[in-house]
Design a protein around this motif. Structure first.
Motif, PDB file in Angstrom:
ATOM      1  N   ALA A  41       0.981  -1.206   0.076  1.00 37.83           N
ATOM      2  CA  ALA A  41       0.176   0.131  -0.080  1.00 37.83           C
ATOM      3  C   ALA A  41       0.847   1.179  -0.032  1.00 37.83           C
ATOM      4  N   ASP A  42       1.904   1.386   0.892  1.00 39.00           N
ATOM      5  CA  ASP A  42       3.113   2.241   0.779  1.00 39.00           C
ATOM      6  C   ASP A  42       3.411   2.732  -0.661  1.00 39.00           C
ATOM      7  N   VAL A  43       3.904   1.256  -1.305  1.00 39.37           N
ATOM      8  CA  VAL A  43       4.444   1.544  -2.782  1.00 39.37           C
ATOM      9  C   VAL A  43       3.496   2.190  -3.594  1.00 39.37           C
ATOM     10  N   VAL A  44       2.097   1.643  -3.652  1.00 40.63           N
ATOM     11  CA  VAL A  44       1.175   2.179  -4.422  1.00 40.63           C
ATOM     12  C   VAL A  44       0.885   3.713  -4.055  1.00 40.63           C
ATOM     13  N   ALA A  45       0.843   4.181  -2.848  1.00 45.42           N
ATOM     14  CA  ALA A  45       0.826   5.642  -2.704  1.00 45.42           C
ATOM     15  C   ALA A  45       2.121   6.361  -3.236  1.00 45.42           C
ATOM     16  N   LEU A  46       3.387   5.693  -2.845  1.00 46.60           N
ATOM     17  CA  LEU A  46       4.601   6.214  -3.773  1.00 46.60           C
ATOM     18  C   LEU A  46       4.386   6.583  -5.163  1.00 46.60           C
ATOM     19  N   ARG A  47       3.827   5.542  -5.786  1.00 45.48           N
ATOM     20  CA  ARG A  47       3.502   5.497  -7.217  1.00 45.48           C
ATOM     21  C   ARG A  47       2.510   6.652  -7.645  1.00 45.48           C
ATOM     22  N   PHE A  48       1.347   6.770  -6.774  1.00 45.43           N
ATOM     23  CA  PHE A  48       0.404   7.658  -6.933  1.00 45.43           C
ATOM     24  C   PHE A  48       1.054   9.127  -6.791  1.00 45.43           C
ATOM     25  N   THR A  49       2.009   9.280  -5.688  1.00 44.61           N
ATOM     26  CA  THR A  49       2.633  10.713  -5.551  1.00 44.61           C
ATOM     27  C   THR A  49       3.662  10.915  -6.526  1.00 44.61           C
ATOM     28  N   ARG A  50       4.313   9.779  -7.298  1.00 47.71           N
ATOM     29  CA  ARG A  50       5.112  10.122  -8.284  1.00 47.71           C
ATOM     30  C   ARG A  50       4.423  10.664  -9.672  1.00 47.71           C
ATOM     31  N   LEU A  59       3.285  19.635  -3.479  1.00 47.41           N
ATOM     32  CA  LEU A  59       3.123  18.635  -2.136  1.00 47.41           C
ATOM     33  C   LEU A  59       1.813  18.662  -1.594  1.00 47.41           C
ATOM     34  N   ALA A  60       1.632  19.622  -1.350  1.00 44.80           N
ATOM     35  CA  ALA A  60       0.329  20.098  -0.374  1.00 44.80           C
ATOM     36  C   ALA A  60      -0.974  19.439  -1.257  1.00 44.80           C
ATOM     37  N   GLU A  61      -0.986  19.621  -2.571  1.00 46.83           N
ATOM     38  CA  GLU A  61      -2.007  19.101  -3.323  1.00 46.83           C
ATOM     39  C   GLU A  61      -1.885  17.727  -3.406  1.00 46.83           C
ATOM     40  N   VAL A  62      -0.842  17.220  -3.499  1.00 44.08           N
ATOM     41  CA  VAL A  62      -0.568  15.652  -3.499  1.00 44.08           C
ATOM     42  C   VAL A  62      -1.277  14.878  -2.298  1.00 44.08           C
ATOM     43  N   LYS A  63      -0.768  15.538  -1.109  1.00 42.80           N
ATOM     44  CA  LYS A  63      -1.290  15.210   0.135  1.00 42.80           C
ATOM     45  C   LYS A  63      -2.664  15.033   0.046  1.00 42.80           C
ATOM     46  N   ARG A  64      -3.430  16.181  -0.108  1.00 40.34           N
ATOM     47  CA  ARG A  64      -4.916  16.341  -0.217  1.00 40.34           C
ATOM     48  C   ARG A  64      -5.622  15.184  -1.230  1.00 40.34           C
ATOM     49  N   LEU A  65      -4.924  14.975  -2.506  1.00 37.63           N
ATOM     50  CA  LEU A  65      -5.125  14.075  -3.239  1.00 37.63           C
ATOM     51  C   LEU A  65      -5.252  12.614  -2.739  1.00 37.63           C
ATOM     52  N   LEU A  66      -4.117  12.329  -2.183  1.00 36.44           N
ATOM     53  CA  LEU A  66      -3.961  11.170  -1.504  1.00 36.44           C
ATOM     54  C   LEU A  66      -5.055  10.762  -0.535  1.00 36.44           C
ATOM     55  N   GLU A  67      -5.371  11.800   0.210  1.00 36.18           N
ATOM     56  CA  GLU A  67      -6.372  11.480   1.385  1.00 36.18           C
ATOM     57  C   GLU A  67      -7.737  11.446   0.615  1.00 36.18           C
ATOM     58  N   LEU A  68      -8.006  11.888  -0.402  1.00 37.07           N
ATOM     59  CA  LEU A  68      -9.216  11.623  -1.188  1.00 37.07           C
ATOM     60  C   LEU A  68      -9.056  10.495  -1.724  1.00 37.07           C
ATOM     61  N   TRP A  69      -8.124   9.870  -2.201  1.00 36.78           N
ATOM     62  CA  TRP A  69      -8.254   8.492  -2.960  1.00 36.78           C
ATOM     63  C   TRP A  69      -8.288   7.529  -1.913  1.00 36.78           C
ATOM     64  N   ARG A  70      -7.731   7.661  -0.590  1.00 37.77           N
ATOM     65  CA  ARG A  70      -7.929   6.729   0.290  1.00 37.77           C
ATOM     66  C   ARG A  70      -9.331   6.843   1.008  1.00 37.77           C
ATOM     67  N   ASP A  71      -9.944   7.782   0.782  1.00 36.77           N
ATOM     68  CA  ASP A  71     -11.471   7.963   1.305  1.00 36.77           C
ATOM     69  C   ASP A  71     -12.373   7.588   0.094  1.00 36.77           C
ATOM     70  N   GLU A  78     -14.645  17.301  -5.382  1.00 36.87           N
ATOM     71  CA  GLU A  78     -13.555  18.056  -4.926  1.00 36.87           C
ATOM     72  C   GLU A  78     -12.279  17.547  -5.756  1.00 36.87           C
ATOM     73  N   VAL A  79     -12.090  16.351  -6.020  1.00 42.64           N
ATOM     74  CA  VAL A  79     -10.961  16.099  -6.906  1.00 42.64           C
ATOM     75  C   VAL A  79     -10.838  16.990  -8.056  1.00 42.64           C
ATOM     76  N   ARG A  80     -12.012  17.042  -8.852  1.00 45.74           N
ATOM     77  CA  ARG A  80     -12.108  17.698 -10.027  1.00 45.74           C
ATOM     78  C   ARG A  80     -11.864  19.197  -9.784  1.00 45.74           C
ATOM     79  N   SER A  81     -12.270  19.738  -8.589  1.00 43.49           N
ATOM     80  CA  SER A  81     -12.076  21.180  -8.360  1.00 43.49           C
ATOM     81  C   SER A  81     -10.515  21.492  -8.199  1.00 43.49           C
ATOM     82  N   ILE A  82      -9.973  20.418  -7.408  1.00 41.70           N
ATOM     83  CA  ILE A  82      -8.181  20.395  -7.249  1.00 41.70           C
ATOM     84  C   ILE A  82      -7.707  20.332  -8.701  1.00 41.70           C
TER      85      ILE A  82
END
Length: 127
Positions: A41-50, A59-71, A78-82
């Motif tokens: 799961a960490d590797v998938v999140a790292l690929r997402f981040t990459r 990075l702040a937007e990546v963090k928010r997108l990761l939070e949304l992806w996990r939710d 909200e994702v579209r707006s970002i």
């Protein structure tokens, strides 16, 4: 897996992985000796981040997108707006870079580019 294996699996450097961990994007498990252990799961999140960073998301937007992806209860609005806000920022930056390129192109065309010391480029930079 260790950080080297996570780096190979995600396509990131170990330095980037540590930076993303410090930024709170991932939270690998730590062994009693302090070593990090990365899950799939960490590797998938790292690929997402990459991928997000390749699209120039801060990075702040990546963090928010990761939070949304996990939710799984997220609203796609909200994702579209970002994403659309990011597009607008990229377009503004591109327009600014075009203006800068035009200014430099104009200065370069005014420079003789020969053995004379006169140079409008340097004169403009000195102003």
């Amino acid at each position: 897996m260790n950080i080297g294996e996570a780096a190979a699996a995600s396509g990131l450097s170990t330095k980037a992985i540590r930076r993303y961990e410090e930024g709170g994007l991932i939270q690998p498990r730590r062994l009693p000796n302090g070593y990090r252990v990365y899950s799939e799961a960490d590797v998938v999140a790292l690929r997402f981040t990459r991928h997000a960073r390749e699209l120039a998301f801060p990075l702040a937007e990546v963090k928010r997108l990761l939070e949304l992806w996990r939710d799984r209860g997220r609203a796609s609005a909200e994702v579209r707006s970002i994403a659309l806000q990011h597009v607008a920022a990229l377009e503004a930056k591109a327009a600014s870079l075009q203006t800068i390129a035009g200014s430099l192109r104009h200065l370069a065309s005014a420079c003789h580019g020969d053995s004379r010391p006169d140079c409008p480029i340097l004169e403009e930079l000195a102003r």
